[in-house]
Scaffold this active site. Structure first.
Site, PDB file in Angstrom:
ATOM      1  N   CYS A 160       0.857  -1.200   0.000  1.00 45.81           N
ATOM      2  CA  CYS A 160       0.000   0.000   0.000  1.00 45.81           C
ATOM      3  C   CYS A 160       0.881   1.234   0.000  1.00 45.81           C
ATOM      4  O   CYS A 160       1.687   1.446   0.924  1.00 45.81           O
ATOM      5  CB  CYS A 160      -0.914  -0.006   1.222  1.00 45.81           C
ATOM      6  N   CYS A 205      -1.453   6.775   5.979  1.00 44.73           N
ATOM      7  CA  CYS A 205      -2.527   6.026   6.638  1.00 44.73           C
ATOM      8  C   CYS A 205      -1.920   4.786   7.270  1.00 44.73           C
ATOM      9  O   CYS A 205      -1.248   4.000   6.584  1.00 44.73           O
ATOM     10  CB  CYS A 205      -3.615   5.636   5.636  1.00 44.73           C
ATOM     11  N   CYS A 208      -4.379   0.050   8.672  1.00 44.59           N
ATOM     12  CA  CYS A 208      -4.114  -1.387   8.535  1.00 44.59           C
ATOM     13  C   CYS A 208      -2.848  -1.705   9.325  1.00 44.59           C
ATOM     14  O   CYS A 208      -1.734  -1.685   8.789  1.00 44.59           O
ATOM     15  CB  CYS A 208      -3.964  -1.764   7.068  1.00 44.59           C
ATOM     16  N   CYS A 244      -7.334   3.358  -2.143  1.00 41.77           N
ATOM     17  CA  CYS A 244      -7.143   2.333  -1.102  1.00 41.77           C
ATOM     18  C   CYS A 244      -7.431   0.939  -1.649  1.00 41.77           C
ATOM     19  O   CYS A 244      -8.499   0.677  -2.203  1.00 41.77           O
ATOM     20  CB  CYS A 244      -8.048   2.618   0.087  1.00 41.77           C
ATOM     21  N   GLN A 260     -22.204  -7.129   7.485  1.00 40.90           N
ATOM     22  CA  GLN A 260     -20.780  -7.411   7.585  1.00 40.90           C
ATOM     23  C   GLN A 260     -20.028  -6.785   6.415  1.00 40.90           C
ATOM     24  O   GLN A 260     -20.512  -6.764   5.283  1.00 40.90           O
ATOM     25  CB  GLN A 260     -20.537  -8.919   7.594  1.00 40.90           C
ATOM     26  N   GLU A 272     -34.066  -7.736  16.932  1.00 38.56           N
ATOM     27  CA  GLU A 272     -33.082  -6.698  16.634  1.00 38.56           C
ATOM     28  C   GLU A 272     -33.665  -5.343  17.030  1.00 38.56           C
ATOM     29  O   GLU A 272     -34.860  -5.096  16.836  1.00 38.56           O
ATOM     30  CB  GLU A 272     -32.751  -6.720  15.138  1.00 38.56           C
ATOM     31  N   ASN A 291     -25.250 -12.749  17.989  1.00 41.43           N
ATOM     32  CA  ASN A 291     -24.243 -12.045  17.175  1.00 41.43           C
ATOM     33  C   ASN A 291     -24.195 -10.601  17.655  1.00 41.43           C
ATOM     34  O   ASN A 291     -24.632  -9.678  16.966  1.00 41.43           O
ATOM     35  CB  ASN A 291     -24.620 -12.126  15.693  1.00 41.43           C
ATOM     36  N   CYS A 318     -17.148 -10.628  17.342  1.00 43.72           N
ATOM     37  CA  CYS A 318     -16.124  -9.834  16.662  1.00 43.72           C
ATOM     38  C   CYS A 318     -15.123  -9.276  17.658  1.00 43.72           C
ATOM     39  O   CYS A 318     -14.263  -8.466  17.296  1.00 43.72           O
ATOM     40  CB  CYS A 318     -16.761  -8.689  15.867  1.00 43.72           C
TER      41      CYS A 318
END
Length: 373
Positions: free
Chosen positions: A3, A11, A14, A86, A210, A260, A305, A332
């Site tokens: 990158c 940046c 990541c 990106c 997601q 939800e 979830n 997550c």
């Protein structure tokens, strides 16, 4: 993945960019095993992702000037850093960014100046479906620019033939938030169809989905396979979002309930269920914990979830006491998963699988099957 932005120090989002992908996976697997601290767990091979071009959604901060807007992030001084190239985004999604930058200038959408607290356009949020269709949301400080957006919208639709949904989101407060509560739909369509395993999931502007479509599909398939082995007659999908798990687990002779808090997400899930002709599936807007505590029934299987904070002590306590035979926990955030597992000692982890939803970062998704001891 190489990158130029990372190499130039523009940046560093990541954080694992310089780590070989195999080493990233090994570290994430190790973290899974550490946090799911239980003997006898069978770990399936991880679901790997493409190292680049995997994101279906771009959350771009708008900076720069009216004549030269930037789409990307802000530097420590609050100035715009342009990241239109990106590599996390597929080429088809990246192709929309220059068009959107020209639209900012054309419609006179003054970029919001964070240090000066002036201007109108704060973010541009772009989501791409697997079919290449787009949803674009302009996050504005006020409704001052609405007339200009409407006026120039036909130009944008001509330039981006796959554009299906355009909205204006209003975030008047000066705060570190991505979007506000008010959403104004500017196109005839108000949902983006996300085709996953033959199901058209309807994604509304403020509904969660997601960020990695291919890995999300693998997540739903894995949950469905484990559920089919257990053959439950009744399933709860708590924190169901637009219904990804619930709709994949639906089937003959099985009653599935999705819960939800987002009313928009529930409407999306209902639309998919109706179009797919899925009987025995119902979706209700409400709090997952409150729903469980108020219910007189206990299903055969519960899918959870939750967001990063986890399910919390109340819901974990109910699951521990309920007698439910199986839980599929999609997490997550491994530390909150570990905390919730400690509150449910009677539900023992039996199988687990890492799903690398977020390459180049330390984040990941993990699916764990819990079976009552």
């Amino acid at each position: 993945m190489q990158c130029d932005y990372f190499d130039a120090g523009l940046c560093r989002s990541c954080t694992l960019m310089e780590v070989p992908y195999g080493s990233q996976l090994a570290a994430k697997e190790s973290a899974c095993r550490t946090h799911v601290d239980a003997s006898g767990v069978t770990w399936l091979p991880p679901v790997v992702s493409a190292e680049a071009g995997f994101r279906n959604k771009a959350k771009m901060v708008v900076g720069g000037t009216l004549e030269a807007p930037t789409l990307g992030i802000l530097d420590p001084q609050g100035r715009g850093v342009d990241l239109q190239g990106c590599g996390l985004y597929p080429p088809s999604l990246r192709a929309s960014f220059p068009v959107l930058a020209r639209f900012v200038t054309r419609a006179r959408l003054q970029p919001y100046d964070v240090p000066g607290r002036s201007g109108e356009l704060k973010h541009v949020l772009v989501t791409q479906s697997p079919d290449g269709e787009l949803m674009v949301r302009f996050v504005l400080r006020s409704t001052e620019a609405l007339a200009r957006i409407r006026k120039h919208l036909p130009w944008l639709q001509d330039e981006l033939p796959g554009l299906r949904v355009v909205t204006a989101n209003v975030l008047p407060e000066h705060k570190a938030a991505l979007e506000g509560e008010r959403e104004i739909v500017l196109t005839q369509d108000d949902t983006l169809r996300m085709s996953v395993d033959g199901l058209d999931l309807h994604l509304r502007p403020q509904s969660f989905f997601q960020t990695n479509t291919d890995v999300a599909a693998a997540l739903y398939r894995q949950a469905s396979a484990w559920a089919d082995e257990a053959a439950p007659r009744s399933v709860w999908d708590l924190y169901c979002g637009v219904g990804g798990f619930a709709l994949h687990l639906a089937g003959p002779g099985r009653v599935v309930t999705g819960i939800e808090t987002s009313a928009e997400a529930i409407e999306s899930a209902r639309a998919t269920a109706a179009e797919a002709g899925l009987a025995g599936v119902r979706f209700e807007a409400g709090d997952a914990t409150a729903f469980a505590l108020a219910s007189s029934d206990v299903p055969d299987l519960v899918v959870v979830n939750p967001p990063r904070r986890g399910i919390g002590a109340e819901l974990a306590g109910w699951l521990e006491r309920s007698g439910v035979a199986r839980v599929l926990y999609s997490s997550c955030h491994a530390p909150s998963l570990a905390r919730d597992l400690a509150a449910m000692p009677s539900l023992r982890p039996a199988r687990g699988r890492l799903l690398d939803m977020f390459p180049q970062t330390g984040h990941f998704e993990v699916l764990v099957e819990l079976v009552r001891a």
